[in-house]
Design a protein around this motif. Structure first.
Motif, mmCIF file in Angstrom:
data_model
loop_
_atom_site.group_PDB
_atom_site.id
_atom_site.type_symbol
_atom_site.label_atom_id
_atom_site.label_comp_id
_atom_site.label_asym_id
_atom_site.label_seq_id
_atom_site.Cartn_x
_atom_site.Cartn_y
_atom_site.Cartn_z
ATOM 1 N N GLN A 96 0.812 -1.210 0.000
ATOM 2 C CA GLN A 96 0.000 0.000 0.000
ATOM 3 C C GLN A 96 0.856 1.275 0.000
ATOM 4 O OE1 GLN A 96 -2.278 -0.693 3.533
ATOM 5 N NE2 GLN A 96 -3.790 -2.003 2.526
ATOM 6 N N ASN A 97 2.067 1.156 0.561
ATOM 7 C CA ASN A 97 2.944 2.331 0.679
ATOM 8 C C ASN A 97 4.390 1.901 0.418
ATOM 9 O OD1 ASN A 97 4.048 4.796 1.244
ATOM 10 N ND2 ASN A 97 3.279 4.931 3.344
ATOM 11 N N PRO A 98 4.739 1.580 -0.825
ATOM 12 C CA PRO A 98 6.025 0.953 -1.145
ATOM 13 C C PRO A 98 7.251 1.816 -0.881
ATOM 14 C CG PRO A 98 4.833 1.552 -3.148
ATOM 15 C CD PRO A 98 3.886 1.742 -2.019
ATOM 16 N N SER A 99 7.097 3.106 -0.741
ATOM 17 C CA SER A 99 8.256 3.972 -0.526
ATOM 18 C C SER A 99 8.503 4.282 0.953
ATOM 19 C CB SER A 99 8.088 5.281 -1.293
ATOM 20 O OG SER A 99 6.934 5.975 -0.840
ATOM 21 N N ASN A 100 7.674 3.707 1.843
ATOM 22 C CA ASN A 100 7.791 3.986 3.272
ATOM 23 C C ASN A 100 8.996 3.238 3.850
ATOM 24 O OD1 ASN A 100 7.395 3.699 6.207
ATOM 25 N ND2 ASN A 100 5.455 4.751 5.815
ATOM 26 N N LYS A 101 10.039 3.964 4.230
ATOM 27 C CA LYS A 101 11.273 3.338 4.712
ATOM 28 C C LYS A 101 11.084 2.619 6.045
ATOM 29 C CE LYS A 101 14.399 6.545 2.377
ATOM 30 N NZ LYS A 101 15.424 7.588 2.576
ATOM 31 N N ASN A 102 10.222 3.177 6.898
ATOM 32 C CA ASN A 102 10.002 2.540 8.197
ATOM 33 C C ASN A 102 9.380 1.156 8.027
ATOM 34 O OD1 ASN A 102 9.868 2.566 11.181
ATOM 35 N ND2 ASN A 102 7.655 2.586 10.821
ATOM 36 N N ILE A 103 8.430 1.045 7.109
ATOM 37 C CA ILE A 103 7.813 -0.259 6.851
ATOM 38 C C ILE A 103 8.843 -1.202 6.226
ATOM 39 C CG2 ILE A 103 6.012 -1.489 5.586
ATOM 40 C CD1 ILE A 103 4.332 1.082 5.707
ATOM 41 N N GLN A 104 9.658 -0.688 5.300
ATOM 42 C CA GLN A 104 10.705 -1.518 4.695
ATOM 43 C C GLN A 104 11.650 -2.063 5.771
ATOM 44 O OE1 GLN A 104 12.773 0.630 1.584
ATOM 45 N NE2 GLN A 104 10.862 1.409 0.721
ATOM 46 N N TRP A 105 12.015 -1.197 6.698
ATOM 47 C CA TRP A 105 12.931 -1.572 7.784
ATOM 48 C C TRP A 105 12.312 -2.641 8.685
ATOM 49 C CZ3 TRP A 105 17.407 -2.200 9.774
ATOM 50 C CH2 TRP A 105 17.673 -2.109 11.139
ATOM 51 N N GLN A 106 11.065 -2.425 9.097
ATOM 52 C CA GLN A 106 10.399 -3.398 9.962
ATOM 53 C C GLN A 106 10.227 -4.740 9.250
ATOM 54 O OE1 GLN A 106 9.808 -3.010 13.148
ATOM 55 N NE2 GLN A 106 10.601 -0.912 13.081
ATOM 56 N N LEU A 107 9.925 -4.685 7.962
ATOM 57 C CA LEU A 107 9.755 -5.929 7.214
ATOM 58 C C LEU A 107 11.096 -6.639 7.050
ATOM 59 C CD1 LEU A 107 7.948 -7.872 5.687
ATOM 60 C CD2 LEU A 107 8.173 -6.420 3.660
ATOM 61 N N ALA A 108 12.170 -5.885 6.818
ATOM 62 C CA ALA A 108 13.511 -6.487 6.713
ATOM 63 C C ALA A 108 13.875 -7.212 8.007
ATOM 64 C CB ALA A 108 14.549 -5.412 6.400
ATOM 65 N N LEU A 109 13.549 -6.589 9.149
ATOM 66 C CA LEU A 109 13.813 -7.228 10.443
ATOM 67 C C LEU A 109 12.978 -8.488 10.617
ATOM 68 C CD1 LEU A 109 13.957 -4.141 12.851
ATOM 69 C CD2 LEU A 109 15.866 -5.381 11.820
ATOM 70 N N SER A 110 11.720 -8.419 10.204
ATOM 71 C CA SER A 110 10.840 -9.583 10.334
ATOM 72 C C SER A 110 11.308 -10.729 9.439
ATOM 73 C CB SER A 110 9.398 -9.192 9.991
ATOM 74 O OG SER A 110 8.888 -8.283 10.944
ATOM 75 N N TYR A 111 11.703 -10.394 8.210
ATOM 76 C CA TYR A 111 12.263 -11.433 7.332
ATOM 77 C C TYR A 111 13.497 -12.069 7.989
ATOM 78 C CZ TYR A 111 9.486 -10.186 3.152
ATOM 79 O OH TYR A 111 8.480 -9.987 2.239
ATOM 80 N N TYR A 112 14.328 -11.247 8.577
ATOM 81 C CA TYR A 112 15.544 -11.744 9.236
ATOM 82 C C TYR A 112 15.178 -12.712 10.364
ATOM 83 C CZ TYR A 112 20.253 -11.601 11.250
ATOM 84 O OH TYR A 112 21.494 -11.939 11.715
ATOM 85 N N ASN A 113 14.200 -12.321 11.173
ATOM 86 C CA ASN A 113 13.785 -13.175 12.289
ATOM 87 C C ASN A 113 13.193 -14.494 11.818
ATOM 88 O OD1 ASN A 113 14.598 -11.224 14.054
ATOM 89 N ND2 ASN A 113 12.566 -10.367 14.373
ATOM 90 N N GLU A 114 12.533 -14.454 10.672
ATOM 91 C CA GLU A 114 11.930 -15.672 10.111
ATOM 92 C C GLU A 114 12.912 -16.456 9.240
ATOM 93 O OE1 GLU A 114 8.894 -16.790 10.831
ATOM 94 O OE2 GLU A 114 8.658 -15.082 12.202
ATOM 95 N N LYS A 115 14.186 -16.020 9.260
ATOM 96 C CA LYS A 115 15.269 -16.678 8.511
ATOM 97 C C LYS A 115 15.072 -16.619 6.998
ATOM 98 C CE LYS A 115 16.269 -19.795 12.377
ATOM 99 N NZ LYS A 115 17.249 -18.870 12.963
ATOM 100 N N GLU A 116 14.323 -15.641 6.537
ATOM 101 C CA GLU A 116 14.201 -15.402 5.093
ATOM 102 C C GLU A 116 15.248 -14.349 4.726
ATOM 103 O OE1 GLU A 116 10.246 -15.312 3.285
ATOM 104 O OE2 GLU A 116 9.404 -15.544 5.300
ATOM 105 N N PHE A 117 16.510 -14.786 4.742
ATOM 106 C CA PHE A 117 17.621 -13.851 4.676
ATOM 107 C C PHE A 117 17.767 -13.190 3.307
ATOM 108 C CE2 PHE A 117 19.052 -16.945 8.026
ATOM 109 C CZ PHE A 117 18.800 -16.082 9.096
ATOM 110 N N SER A 118 17.431 -13.894 2.246
ATOM 111 C CA SER A 118 17.543 -13.292 0.912
ATOM 112 C C SER A 118 16.585 -12.108 0.762
ATOM 113 C CB SER A 118 17.258 -14.336 -0.168
ATOM 114 O OG SER A 118 18.247 -15.335 -0.151
ATOM 115 N N LYS A 119 15.346 -12.281 1.264
ATOM 116 C CA LYS A 119 14.369 -11.194 1.209
ATOM 117 C C LYS A 119 14.820 -10.023 2.084
ATOM 118 C CE LYS A 119 10.265 -14.023 0.240
ATOM 119 N NZ LYS A 119 8.925 -14.426 0.728
#
Length: 505
Positions: free
Chosen positions: A168-191
């Motif tokens: 919904q908001n692809p340029s939002n850096k805060n959402i990108q950052w939170q999602l990057a952390l969540s991917y990391y926690n879920e071991k989806e390291f490439s994403k």
């Protein structure tokens, strides 16, 4: 001469001032007992205002919030209580509440920290010992729910929720950052790497972005890239951010360690330890010393690490490995068996084993192979992934285990990758004999015998080849050492029937 009148007046004033304060605690307890929680909270807060060093009212507030299912406030109150003066029984109960809450939340670092504190007060609490042991396992394998360096205590949203927000908001850096952390926690390291690369390119001076990007590059095996990123981030981190600096140094150490650049890895482990005295840098230094065969130095670091009361299983594993290296095999293997038994008790199938245990489990797998416990050895072998340096040994011993557990085809696939090994060639000969392929069996006996002549004598006595005892070509093949000599000569016995002959086992 004492002015008794003045003394009496002072005592009276103290009583007048303190009486309402103690009344607040007493009134709060009465309200609590009749479940009038609003009144109880009011009285307890009044008591806290007048008694800032007491934790008793805070403890009761923790129970009240728990009853109201406001667990966040409940744990905040219990944490406040244990930071102040509290009777031993109340302290034990409050710490237990905190541990159980964080265990449920999978905040394993917090579980370990508060468990260590509680076990210092009462070391005989076996249920807390078990909770701490399980938390150490999950924490060391990266099972913490939040990224360990993160300084924000806010709850992490789910991946799916964040993905929806980002669409919904692809340029939002805060959402990108939170999602990057969540991917990391879920071991989806490439994403996670893809998002972090974009964030770092847009904000190259953001130390949070830079640190996490370096960390995910390590996870993805891109060690040189990780080092380049982290070396740029490190000087930008202010000294007051010691926690972030600590984990940056740890990650730099891990990258150099993976590259087997032990000198640089040790330098950054020491930097991390100087930032913040934790157990992880000491474990890293212990492993480096062990890998360099400096076992006395490794044991010294390990004993220092044990003082933290964390990750004791992993530390004992390295002490066991070093004892074996120093020739104290009984003591060393006993330690490794203790570690292996504890892991098996919690994880009978040995599935998804944390890689911190690979060194010890590989050594135990080899031990069980050499002692004929092939099914157990097979389960241990299948639970680990060896480093490149250990691959040759791993293939040989796993191949041997497959042969003795009735899987010759699997054994052949591994043993054929072990070059220039008389023992591997000999085992291959036995595998092909089991498959009734006499030509391949003879070919590998010849390779084994040409590499180590004692295997010719082994082949004459080995039950694996007795099926060919009436085969004239096979007998002649052995007698002439594969056609290389006319008379049969007596050869010395092999040191081991089909082992490479290691000083360890």
């Amino acid at each position: 001469m004492v002015d008794t009148g003045a003394g009496s007046l002072l005592l009276l004033l103290i009583f007048i001032i303190s009486a309402p304060i103690f009344a607040d605690l007493k009134d709060g307890k009465k309200a609590y007992s009749r479940k009038d929680y609003a009144e109880a909270l009011k009285q307890f807060q009044k008591y806290n205002d007048g008694n800032p060093s007491s934790g008793e009212a805070w403890m009761y507030m923790g129970y009240i919030y728990e009853s109201k299912k406001d667990y966040t406030k409940s744990i905040q109150a219990f944490k406040k209580a244990v930071s102040l003066n509290l009777a031993k029984k109340d302290l034990v109960n409050s710490l237990t509440k905190i541990i159980l809450y964080h265990n449920y939340q999978r905040d394993y670092g917090e579980v370990i920290s508060y468990s260590n504190r509680l076990l210092k007060i009462d070391p005989d609490l076996t249920h807390i010992q078990k909770i701490r042991a399980a938390a150490e396992e999950r924490h060391s394998s990266g099972g913490s729910r939040r990224p360990v360096y993160h300084e924000d205590d806010s709850e992490q949203e789910s991946v799916s929720s964040l993905e929806k927000k980002l669409r919904q908001n692809p340029s939002n850096k805060n959402i990108q950052w939170q999602l990057a952390l969540s991917y990391y926690n879920e071991k989806e390291f490439s994403k996670s790497e893809k998002l972090l690369a974009s964030l770092v390119s847009e904000e190259p001076d953001n130390i949070e972005f830079g640190y996490k990007y370096g960390a995910v590059l390590v996870r993805n095996g891109k060690y040189d890239e990780a080092i380049a990123v982290l070396n740029k981030v490190e000087p930008k981190i202010p000294s007051e951010r010691e926690k972030l600096l600590h984990f940056t140094h740890l990650t730099q150490a891990a990258a150099y360690h993976k590259k087997r650049d032990f000198e640089e890895a040790a330098k950054y482990y020491r930097k991390a330890y100087n930032n913040k005295h934790t157990v992880q840098p000491l474990i890293g230094l212990t492993k480096i010393k062990w890998q360099l065969k400096d076992c006395e130095g490794a044991i010294k670091n390990a004993e220092k690490a044990l003082e933290f009361g964390e990750r004791t299983r992993e530390i004992k594993m390295y002490i066991g490995l070093c004892k074996i290296q120093l020739g104290q095999k009984t003591e060393g293997y006993d330690l490794l068996k203790e570690v292996g038994a504890a892991i098996e008790k919690e994880n009978p199938d040995m599935k998804d084993l944390p890689d911190v245990y690979y060194d010890g489990i590989l050594k135990l797998a080899r031990y069980y192979t050499n002692n004929g416990e092939y099914q157990k050895a097979l389960r241990y072998f299948q639970s680990v992934q060896p480093d490149e340096e250990e691959l040759r040994e791993y293939r040989f011993y796993l191949g041997k285990t497959y042969y003795y557990t009735g899987s010759p085809d699997r054994a052949i696939g591994l043993l054929q990758k072990v070059s220039d090994s008389a023992a591997a060639y000999y085992l291959l000969a036995k595998c092909f004999a089991g498959k009734d392929d006499i030509d391949e069996a003879m070919s590998y006996i010849k390779k084994a015998g040409n590499t180590n002549s004692s295997f010719w004598g082994s082949a004459e006595r080995d039950k694996a080849f007795q099926k060919y005892s009436n085969n004239e070509n096979f007998r002649k093949f052995l007698e002439t050492r594969g056609g290389t000599r006319d008379p049969k000569k007596v050869e010395p016995n092999a040191d081991k029937e089909d082992g490479e002959g290691s000083s360890d086992d």
